[in-house]
Design a protein around this motif. Sequence first.
Motif, mmCIF file in Angstrom:
data_model
loop_
_atom_site.group_PDB
_atom_site.id
_atom_site.type_symbol
_atom_site.label_atom_id
_atom_site.label_comp_id
_atom_site.label_asym_id
_atom_site.label_seq_id
_atom_site.Cartn_x
_atom_site.Cartn_y
_atom_site.Cartn_z
ATOM 1 N N ASP A 159 0.827 -1.216 0.000
ATOM 2 C CA ASP A 159 0.000 0.000 0.000
ATOM 3 C C ASP A 159 0.860 1.264 0.000
ATOM 4 N N GLU A 160 1.955 1.204 0.751
ATOM 5 C CA GLU A 160 2.881 2.340 0.846
ATOM 6 C C GLU A 160 3.496 2.648 -0.517
ATOM 7 N N LEU A 161 3.935 1.600 -1.231
ATOM 8 C CA LEU A 161 4.563 1.786 -2.548
ATOM 9 C C LEU A 161 3.550 2.315 -3.558
ATOM 10 N N LYS A 162 2.326 1.791 -3.480
ATOM 11 C CA LYS A 162 1.273 2.264 -4.398
ATOM 12 C C LYS A 162 0.975 3.736 -4.158
ATOM 13 N N ALA A 163 0.904 4.090 -2.873
ATOM 14 C CA ALA A 163 0.615 5.489 -2.523
ATOM 15 C C ALA A 163 1.709 6.421 -3.048
ATOM 16 N N LYS A 164 2.914 5.873 -3.254
ATOM 17 C CA LYS A 164 4.019 6.691 -3.763
ATOM 18 C C LYS A 164 4.047 6.711 -5.288
ATOM 19 N N GLY A 165 3.064 6.067 -5.921
ATOM 20 C CA GLY A 165 2.992 6.085 -7.382
ATOM 21 C C GLY A 165 3.743 4.943 -8.051
ATOM 22 N N GLU A 166 4.299 3.998 -7.258
ATOM 23 C CA GLU A 166 4.974 2.844 -7.881
ATOM 24 C C GLU A 166 3.924 1.787 -8.238
ATOM 25 N N SER A 167 4.311 0.770 -9.021
ATOM 26 C CA SER A 167 3.359 -0.279 -9.408
ATOM 27 C C SER A 167 3.822 -1.623 -8.872
ATOM 28 N N PRO A 168 3.732 -1.827 -7.572
ATOM 29 C CA PRO A 168 4.253 -3.070 -7.000
ATOM 30 C C PRO A 168 3.391 -4.286 -7.318
ATOM 31 N N VAL A 169 4.025 -5.477 -7.287
ATOM 32 C CA VAL A 169 3.298 -6.740 -7.414
ATOM 33 C C VAL A 169 3.336 -7.355 -6.018
ATOM 34 N N PHE A 170 2.164 -7.719 -5.488
ATOM 35 C CA PHE A 170 2.089 -8.155 -4.091
ATOM 36 C C PHE A 170 3.064 -9.296 -3.791
ATOM 37 N N GLU A 171 3.108 -10.308 -4.683
ATOM 38 C CA GLU A 171 3.975 -11.471 -4.439
ATOM 39 C C GLU A 171 5.449 -11.068 -4.375
ATOM 40 N N GLU A 172 5.812 -10.064 -5.208
ATOM 41 C CA GLU A 172 7.220 -9.614 -5.196
ATOM 42 C C GLU A 172 7.539 -8.900 -3.894
ATOM 43 N N VAL A 173 6.574 -8.112 -3.425
ATOM 44 C CA VAL A 173 6.782 -7.379 -2.170
ATOM 45 C C VAL A 173 6.927 -8.379 -1.022
ATOM 46 N N LEU A 174 6.056 -9.396 -1.021
ATOM 47 C CA LEU A 174 6.096 -10.426 0.036
ATOM 48 C C LEU A 174 7.425 -11.186 -0.029
ATOM 49 N N ASP A 175 7.850 -11.484 -1.255
ATOM 50 C CA ASP A 175 9.089 -12.224 -1.445
ATOM 51 C C ASP A 175 10.290 -11.403 -0.958
ATOM 52 N N ASN A 176 10.317 -10.104 -1.310
ATOM 53 C CA ASN A 176 11.408 -9.220 -0.878
ATOM 54 C C ASN A 176 11.469 -9.137 0.655
ATOM 55 N N LEU A 177 10.285 -9.059 1.252
ATOM 56 C CA LEU A 177 10.207 -8.975 2.715
ATOM 57 C C LEU A 177 10.735 -10.246 3.386
ATOM 58 N N LYS A 178 10.356 -11.398 2.840
ATOM 59 C CA LYS A 178 10.825 -12.670 3.414
ATOM 60 C C LYS A 178 12.343 -12.796 3.274
ATOM 61 N N LYS A 179 12.848 -12.413 2.089
ATOM 62 C CA LYS A 179 14.297 -12.502 1.859
ATOM 63 C C LYS A 179 15.041 -11.596 2.820
ATOM 64 N N ARG A 180 14.522 -10.357 2.988
ATOM 65 C CA ARG A 180 15.198 -9.411 3.886
ATOM 66 C C ARG A 180 15.161 -9.914 5.324
ATOM 67 N N ASP A 181 14.011 -10.457 5.733
ATOM 68 C CA ASP A 181 13.909 -11.019 7.093
ATOM 69 C C ASP A 181 14.970 -12.088 7.290
ATOM 70 N N TYR A 182 15.100 -12.946 6.257
ATOM 71 C CA TYR A 182 16.034 -14.063 6.379
ATOM 72 C C TYR A 182 17.473 -13.548 6.501
ATOM 73 N N ILE A 183 17.859 -12.662 5.570
ATOM 74 C CA ILE A 183 19.250 -12.144 5.601
ATOM 75 C C ILE A 183 19.484 -11.373 6.902
ATOM 76 N N ASP A 184 18.516 -10.527 7.278
ATOM 77 C CA ASP A 184 18.686 -9.689 8.477
ATOM 78 C C ASP A 184 18.849 -10.539 9.738
ATOM 79 N N SER A 185 18.131 -11.676 9.803
ATOM 80 C CA SER A 185 18.194 -12.448 11.047
ATOM 81 C C SER A 185 19.238 -13.567 11.017
ATOM 82 N N HIS A 186 19.860 -13.799 9.839
ATOM 83 C CA HIS A 186 20.870 -14.864 9.771
ATOM 84 C C HIS A 186 22.283 -14.355 9.534
ATOM 85 N N ARG A 187 22.450 -13.040 9.338
ATOM 86 C CA ARG A 187 23.807 -12.547 9.082
ATOM 87 C C ARG A 187 24.660 -12.707 10.345
ATOM 88 N N ALA A 188 25.990 -12.793 10.112
ATOM 89 C CA ALA A 188 26.899 -12.993 11.246
ATOM 90 C C ALA A 188 26.997 -11.715 12.080
#
Length: 227
Positions: A159-188
């Motif tokens: 919703d935030e990206l749409k409000a900024k005029g971008e054209s996000p795809v929900f699955e991509e946003v969810l995927d990016n979030l999961k990847k970031r969670d994983y890297i953020d919580s598994h980095r050394a």
Amino acid sequence: MRAPDIIIAVDGCSSTGKSSFAKLLASELGFLYLDSGALYRAVTLFAMENGLISRDSVISPALHKALDGADLHFGQGGTYLGERCVEKEIRTMEVSALVSPISAEPYVRSFVDGRLHAMARNGRVVMDGRDIGTTVFPDARLKIFFTASEEVRARRRFDELKAKGESPVFEEVLDNLKKRDYIDSHRAASPLRKADDAFVLDNSDMTFTEELAWVKGLIQGKFSIME
Ligand code: DC
């Protein structure tokens, strides 16, 4: 007599609404607000603009040295790279896709930590991020750890990206979030994790007003800084 310095650490996963919350809390308390994620994003933009990171996340070793000359700070309207306000550029999907590998570099973390310590010197500060309560300010007076379900967080970001005029795809946003969670919580280096003495706030089903009331209750019970 000068009021004592107080750091309130607000940590948690991305898109939990912690930044908006931390900003509002700081303004209500008359504290300085510092967004540590914005600095990681600004380093990422700096690396992108100087050809120091490729699209597939390969970081040039030259970034370490180049950071010596990077002027990152907060000013009118948000985050600055030198004279330029980059608040909008640092929130794009391109930067979001590369910020986790950048922030996993130990030298980037110590660069950002140095800036945060300098900015928080002699002050009453609400600082938000991933490792404020665990690493940056382990002695923070109050630590809050935000969380919410993946779907709720992805919907907010979408919703935030749409409000900024971008054209996000929900699955991509969810995927990016999961990847970031994983890297953020598994980095050394300084992974995302709740500090033992942090209070957990799961806001999947909470309104902003309810969150604020909850935290104000904590603050009043813990120390008197509202007067
Ligand atoms: O809060 P944000 O989504 O704007 O943060 C951007 C990225 O920066 C996030 O993917 C993880 C990283 N980050 C970090 O590693 N440590 C912090 N204290 C703050 C952010």
